[in-house]
Design an enzyme around this catalytic site. Structure first.
Site, mmCIF file in Angstrom:
data_model
loop_
_atom_site.group_PDB
_atom_site.id
_atom_site.type_symbol
_atom_site.label_atom_id
_atom_site.label_comp_id
_atom_site.label_asym_id
_atom_site.label_seq_id
_atom_site.Cartn_x
_atom_site.Cartn_y
_atom_site.Cartn_z
ATOM 1 N N HIS A 1 16.797 118.392 156.930
ATOM 2 C CA HIS A 1 17.683 119.548 156.735
ATOM 3 C C HIS A 1 16.992 120.715 156.024
ATOM 4 O O HIS A 1 17.522 121.832 156.019
ATOM 5 C CB HIS A 1 18.921 119.154 155.916
ATOM 6 C CG HIS A 1 19.823 118.183 156.613
ATOM 7 N ND1 HIS A 1 20.316 118.398 157.881
ATOM 8 C CD2 HIS A 1 20.323 116.978 156.223
ATOM 9 C CE1 HIS A 1 21.069 117.364 158.241
ATOM 10 N NE2 HIS A 1 21.085 116.492 157.259
ATOM 11 N N HIS B 1 22.749 113.022 161.659
ATOM 12 C CA HIS B 1 22.983 114.454 161.432
ATOM 13 C C HIS B 1 21.919 115.276 162.174
ATOM 14 O O HIS B 1 20.778 114.833 162.312
ATOM 15 C CB HIS B 1 22.925 114.777 159.936
ATOM 16 C CG HIS B 1 23.890 113.977 159.118
ATOM 17 N ND1 HIS B 1 23.520 112.818 158.465
ATOM 18 C CD2 HIS B 1 25.204 114.160 158.878
ATOM 19 C CE1 HIS B 1 24.589 112.322 157.827
ATOM 20 N NE2 HIS B 1 25.624 113.112 158.072
ATOM 21 N N ASP C 1 21.606 106.408 159.482
ATOM 22 C CA ASP C 1 23.004 106.666 159.182
ATOM 23 C C ASP C 1 23.884 106.727 160.432
ATOM 24 O O ASP C 1 25.086 106.982 160.326
ATOM 25 C CB ASP C 1 23.167 107.931 158.322
ATOM 26 C CG ASP C 1 22.275 109.075 158.758
ATOM 27 O OD1 ASP C 1 21.652 108.973 159.838
ATOM 28 O OD2 ASP C 1 22.188 110.071 158.021
ATOM 29 N N ASP D 1 18.322 110.555 163.336
ATOM 30 C CA ASP D 1 19.288 110.594 162.222
ATOM 31 C C ASP D 1 20.628 111.075 162.784
ATOM 32 O O ASP D 1 20.659 111.901 163.699
ATOM 33 C CB ASP D 1 18.782 111.558 161.149
ATOM 34 C CG ASP D 1 19.631 111.540 159.880
ATOM 35 O OD1 ASP D 1 19.198 110.916 158.894
ATOM 36 O OD2 ASP D 1 20.718 112.165 159.878
HETATM 37 ZN ZN LIG Z 1 21.602 111.980 158.145
#
Ligand SMILES: [Zn+2]
Length: 309
Positions: free
Chosen positions: A91, A130, A215, A128
């Site tokens: 991120h 996200h 995740d 991931d």
């Molecule tokens: Zn994540």
């Protein structure tokens, strides 16, 4: 991993990333800001992202471990490796920490492959749950890094629609594959086998890195995908087969994963597949409709890989 005696792998302490290595992605002022915040004892950067006194040192080593992984793969000839460090990185933007991330470890690693090892094509798969907004943006206009992401949508940080395919000379070198919540092994496995693996075979990267968050596991408290350990192992097997076909080394860089049990079990499922002496046997992975859609979007640029899907 300890229970399995680390599957016989050699364990190496991560070095600190150098200023020069970080500066390929992050302006020195950003690095200095994290250093100073940690030196003051830490503090909140945003609602999710808080530095503590040890953050700067940990973040330097998380980025440095990813760089050392690239050195092991591209200079020492290791076929595979894992950088199992935190804080995560995907991120982090060039000048902004966010989403638990301070430095973009996988981006620093890919930039190192290009600058220090003369690589011309690096493929990153971000599985991931996200979207890796930082990595997406850092290489948005760069045709030497093909960034592929499978991520739950809608979910934090809200970026990564399928239409976002890169810009300028990097147009077509960003492959975003959003999936709905409750997607599981079949969806992710199909996207890796039928979209990412063909891209590896068609583009022939000299290095494949995985932004390996865990995740998307069904036990994770921050998202609602439903992968199992076997699902992560299956994606790894698909990548290994494709990497073997083009002679590319394969490295995993840890990202998220917030159920400690699921993270441990997933790593223990993935590492033996990654390190197995022989390439995993091919298996029949059904073409999921989302993989077929992604293939249609890619067919114009990659007719040999996706023209007949
Ligand atoms: Zn994540």
């Amino acid at each position: 991993m300890e229970r399995h005696e680390w599957f016989g792998w050699e364990r190496v302490q991560a070095p600190r990333a150098t200023g020069d290595q970080l500066s390929r992605v992050h302006p020195p002022a950003h690095v200095e800001a994290i250093a100073q915040l940690s030196a003051r004892g830490g503090g909140a950067i945003d609602m999710d992202t808080t530095a503590v006194a040890g953050t700067y040192e940990a973040a330097l080593r998380a980025a440095g471990g990813a760089v050392a992984l690239v050195d092991a793969l591209l200079a020492d000839g290791d076929p595979c490796g894992v950088s199992a460090l935190r804080p995560p990185g995907h991120h982090a933007e060039t000048a902004r920490a966010m989403g638990f991330c301070f430095f973009n470890n996988v981006a620093v690693a890919a930039a190192h492959a290009l600058a220090a090892h003369g690589a011309e094509r690096v493929l990153i798969l971000d599985w991931d749950v996200h979207h890796g907004n930082g990595t997406n943006d850092i290489f948005h206009a760069d045709p030497s890094v093909l960034f592929c992401s499978i991520h739950e949508s809608p979910l934090y940080p809200g970026t990564g629609p399928a239409q976002d395919a890169g810009s300028g000379p990097g147009e077509g070198f960003t492959v975003n594959m959003p999936v709905p919540g409750r997607s599981g092994d079949a969806v992710h496995g199909s996207l890796v086998e039928h979209v990412v693996a063909p891209l590896i075979r068609g583009w022939e990267p000299q290095l494949v890195l995985v932004s390996a968050g865990f995740d998307a596991h069904r036990a994770d408290p921050l998202a609602s995908c439903e992968l199992s350990e076997a699902g992560f192992a299956g994606m790894t097997a698909s990548l290994r087969r494709a990497c073997a076909d083009v002679g590319a080394p394969l490295g995993l860089v840890l990202e998220g994963g917030y159920s400690v049990e699921a993270l441990a079990a997933s790593m223990a499922a993935v590492v033996p597949v990654l390190g197995a002496e022989s390439v995993p046997a091919a298996v029949d992975v059904p073409v999921h409709p989302l993989a077929a859609e992604a293939g249609e979007r890619l067919a114009a640029r990659w007719p040999d890989q996706f023209g007949t899907m």
